[in-house]
Motif scaffolding. Sequence first.
Motif, PDB file in Angstrom:
ATOM      1  N   ASP A   1      -3.879   7.412   0.844  1.00  0.00           N
ATOM      2  CA  ASP A   1      -3.052   8.462   0.367  1.00  0.00           C
ATOM      3  C   ASP A   1      -2.403   7.910  -0.986  1.00  0.00           C
ATOM      4  O   ASP A   1      -2.223   8.604  -1.824  1.00  0.00           O
ATOM      5  CB  ASP A   1      -2.040   8.415   1.359  1.00  0.00           C
ATOM      6  N   TYR A   2      -2.140   6.640  -1.142  1.00  0.00           N
ATOM      7  CA  TYR A   2      -1.794   5.972  -2.370  1.00  0.00           C
ATOM      8  C   TYR A   2      -2.568   6.342  -3.427  1.00  0.00           C
ATOM      9  O   TYR A   2      -2.183   6.857  -4.471  1.00  0.00           O
ATOM     10  CB  TYR A   2      -1.522   4.457  -2.054  1.00  0.00           C
TER      11      TYR A   2
ATOM     12  N   TRP B   1      -1.281  12.324  -9.908  1.00  0.00           N
ATOM     13  CA  TRP B   1      -0.324  12.304 -10.913  1.00  0.00           C
ATOM     14  C   TRP B   1      -1.220  12.165 -12.245  1.00  0.00           C
ATOM     15  O   TRP B   1      -0.731  12.697 -13.480  1.00  0.00           O
ATOM     16  CB  TRP B   1       0.433  10.998 -10.796  1.00  0.00           C
TER      17      TRP B   1
ATOM     18  N   VAL C   1      -2.703  10.149  -4.416  1.00  0.00           N
ATOM     19  CA  VAL C   1      -1.331  10.502  -5.160  1.00  0.00           C
ATOM     20  C   VAL C   1      -1.359  10.008  -6.603  1.00  0.00           C
ATOM     21  O   VAL C   1      -1.447  10.839  -7.506  1.00  0.00           O
ATOM     22  CB  VAL C   1      -0.035   9.719  -4.502  1.00  0.00           C
ATOM     23  N   HIS C   2      -1.962   9.013  -6.766  1.00  0.00           N
ATOM     24  CA  HIS C   2      -2.134   8.427  -8.319  1.00  0.00           C
ATOM     25  C   HIS C   2      -3.116   9.183  -9.033  1.00  0.00           C
ATOM     26  O   HIS C   2      -2.932   9.412 -10.177  1.00  0.00           O
ATOM     27  CB  HIS C   2      -2.320   6.720  -8.223  1.00  0.00           C
TER      28      HIS C   2
ATOM     29  N   ALA D   1       1.048  -1.185   0.042  1.00  0.00           N
ATOM     30  CA  ALA D   1       0.095  -0.015  -0.079  1.00  0.00           C
ATOM     31  C   ALA D   1       0.755   1.357   0.074  1.00  0.00           C
ATOM     32  O   ALA D   1       0.375   2.327   0.369  1.00  0.00           O
ATOM     33  CB  ALA D   1      -0.897   0.034   1.305  1.00  0.00           C
TER      34      ALA D   1
ATOM     35  N   ILE E   1       3.709   4.159  -2.214  1.00  0.00           N
ATOM     36  CA  ILE E   1       3.921   4.473  -3.457  1.00  0.00           C
ATOM     37  C   ILE E   1       5.415   4.229  -3.684  1.00  0.00           C
ATOM     38  O   ILE E   1       5.592   3.919  -4.728  1.00  0.00           O
ATOM     39  CB  ILE E   1       3.907   6.180  -3.447  1.00  0.00           C
TER      40      ILE E   1
END
Lengths: 500, 549
Positions: B23-24, B31, B27-28, A45, A47
């Motif tokens: 959060d992942y 982007w 962020v994606h 999970a 980045i």
Amino acid sequence: MKVLVIGSGPIVIGQAAEFDYAGTQACKSLKEEGHEVVLINSNPATIMTDPGVADRLYIEPLNVDFCERVIARERPDALLPTLGGQTGLNLATQLSDEGILEKYNVRLLGTPLTAIRKAEDREQFRSLMREIKEPVPESWIIQTEDELQAILDIVPYPCIIRPAYTLGGTGGGIADNKETLWETGRKGLKLSMRSQIMVERSLLGWKEVEYEVIRDNKGNTITVCNMENLDPMGVHTGDSIVVAPSQTLSDLEYHILRTASLKIINALGIEGGCNVQLAVNPESFDYYIIEVNPRVSRSSALASKATGYPIARVAAKIAVGLTLDQIENQVTGTTKACFEPALDYCVVKLPRFPFDKFASGDRTLFTQMKATGEVMAIDRSFEAALVKALRGLEVKTKDLSHPKFPPMDDEELALAVKIPTDERLWAVAEALRRGWTIQRVNGLSRIDPWFLHKIMKILNGEVETSPTAYKMVDTCAGEFESATPYYYATNEIESDFVSS
Amino acid sequence: MAKDTVLVLGSGPIRIGQGIEFDYSCVHCVWTLREMGYRAIILNNNPETVSTDFDTGDALYFEPVTLPDALRIIEHEGVSGVVCQFGGQTAINLAEGLTKAGVKVLGVSAESIARAEDREQFEALLESMSIARPVGSAVRSLEEAVQVAEKVGYPVLVRPSFVLGGRAMEIVYSESHLRSFYSEAESANPGQPVLVDQYLLGKEAEVDVISDGVDTLVPGIMEHIERAGVHSGDSMATYPPFSISQDLQAEMVRSACEIAKALEVKGLMNIQFVIKDYKVYVLEVNPRASRTVPYLSKVTGIPMVELASKCMMGMTLAELGYTSGLWTLDPSETEAPKGHVVPVDEVATANLEPVLHAVKAPVFSFQKLAKVEALLGPEMKSTGEILGIDFTFEEALYKAFVASGINFKGDGGVLITVRKEDKDAAVTIARSVVAGGREVIATEGTAAAIQAAGLPCRVVKKIQEGSPSILDAILGGEVSLAINSPSLDEQAGSHAARVRRACIEIGVPCITSIDTALAIARALDVFENPQRSHCLRLEEYFRGCVVTS
């Protein structure tokens, strides 16, 4: 160069998203310098485990076996150990201890392991501090009743008794005098599974202050920022309300502690980021060094966001040999990483606790961290930032009122103010609302009167909390033009915009 | 020409039930929007995250994620649309207020969210499509709750509405239990109804789907190892399913596609299912990114948030190269994930032979939290997760266990104390343990079942039977792994709870679900021969087998 980065694995209390932030920055930073990054991390999970962040990605368990298999397969030139939290650091240490790094000819980047040991091993750290004449709190390891007897007259009171290896830390306590130390100490020896206790000078009630410092391999050092805990010593810094920069230190104190922190990072020979925790006597200039984290930590993530200074990115560059004057400050685009950030605002961090889920859990805060997360708020003043942080915490209350405390009688409330829990801030507010004097609340909580005055101001409705303009976080308090649109709201007239 | 500005709402502080996964996804999304030519700005107040890194978005507003703060930024920036799908419940909760304030919410409308989250509207929706669900109702008083429970029969699942992470949720076995628990569920979200549903003890599964409002792509189905009753966030989740028939998989895919279309979701949606007696029931639908999105994205090779963000901005799945159906991996000759979409009608009969196996396992922080009960239930307790991936199911299981900290501690025995219903499973587990050369230790009842099957077993006393007891065995280091499934009516603070707590304190893994324990038994051979597992770059698993080079 091919560099292995070890991630921090799953999110647990004490090791949360900050290491994804730090690790992602580190991978990007190393690639910018032309290095090939091999990453191992078991947490999907994140980045940092996305395709493209590292060059070669292993989502495998984080243990010595799998790390060795990755090393054997990839043959990296070097390992960067200080960006994956305690998990990453422990693994790197094990790999070194078991001769695996030597076997595959992998060198460690950044802070040398000897320096890490000096910072983490209690005895080595104490002797280094004695060498450079920095004070550490006196403490004694006791294994028999005779040994306990022998220290009764030399221990400074009050002192803390911590039994080693007991279930849930039971059997510890504070002793104000010989008799209590004798009683509690004997009980602790019995409860400890290894029959061992530690007796230590009590610093409960002292101010807790942290400095985030960075050093490169040429010995250049800067402080990124300092932070002060609103909760005095005794509460884990991850569970404390934290302000940046410090608000209640005099200029002299600020510089004494800054000098001490820089002296320590130099003495240890850190190459990268480091966090120094200090206890300060609120009534004198006395201080003690509590702990040093020789790596990127939760505090450095907070310091990075509080100042705009990317500690993990800079630490990764230092690890591959760059010096502070060679690293660009990306926020301004014009200055270098050797400029110490300047803050023209105040930052407040509030911890987020899991007791809404764990109703049966013990809410008392001590040295074991319990918070799962945190929020940060930026504003021109401490009081405005505190109000903002409360608004964004997503708990039952959005301000300084809490339904639990008004029904309490004074006696109950006094206990709620005295004993640190996740709800103490609201108990303090209730006490002030009842007209208790600042001295009385300070006497119970040991929270600095300055903070209590500010809380009073909020309760009196003297703080303007509806923002009207947006200001920039630019690391330099407006001294240079800034290229990075990182904003906070405040009650002013004019908004900042990115220079174009 | 000035670019349109889009605001992405973050997920605020990390808490149990709303972790780093969100959060992942944020962020994606940012982007993707930037890549599409939008000016993507972020609102979040969590300093630990990548979303609040200064170069993630085109601008960062470090402010509380609340409606007034969002509205001020929207006005200041001239925002043209807001994304609420990726920031967990924090963000989705603002959708209604934003819509009322005249702000354009992208992807999923406030009405669609209400249709999925509001009990009555949701029931009507499923009914209109003839999709089964556990029967039950939303109630507003204790007496009403008692009536509903009597009608559908105990046990019932009681929980507040509009709350993430299963807070104040409990499986209730009797009227007296319901009477004592009801107020907790009611006060968890005051003013909102309490849900009382038939509780189906079955196999659980879930899907995250991407929809453009018409077509819907199902990147994969995840089967939970633990049966219903353990919160999905605390379950081990396997991709692809290991024991669900293709007929039932086809039914799940069909339901998912129909629900997404009916809700007109443009973006991501998560659906939870329970399977009981070969029948699929829909448990809940969340019209937003769920915590399994990063996991599923990585193991299927489908960039889920990217596709979802593009759908949200008006692109169709067809334009993106996909159709409706179930994505299935094919062995790849290169390291780029390769696969094809199996149309909905063909899922039951297509070749779904897995290329790889993945297991997500939860990680807990019980060691840090004194007095917190380690028993798993409908309330989520884990703080994090890890992924085990390999070519066989057993190897992936092994990695998931080891990576989540579940490994034998030393050479000691395996302690097994289970409730009556789990005795057969205990025998199965004991057989594997003995075959692996470890001692089995059990308390009387469990030991009798194991010995009756002709297996050796050392009997220890229960705590209340005096010393040396089960607790002494654990504290004395004789136990390397404990399996303890409590009886259904076990009280908090009981002897069993003390056993579990002792395990946590001294670092012996303690398994409280018999299904998890069976999975360990299944992977025991890999525990004994760890070299059977592979250690490869993520992309190499997409080949479907080891390529010697």
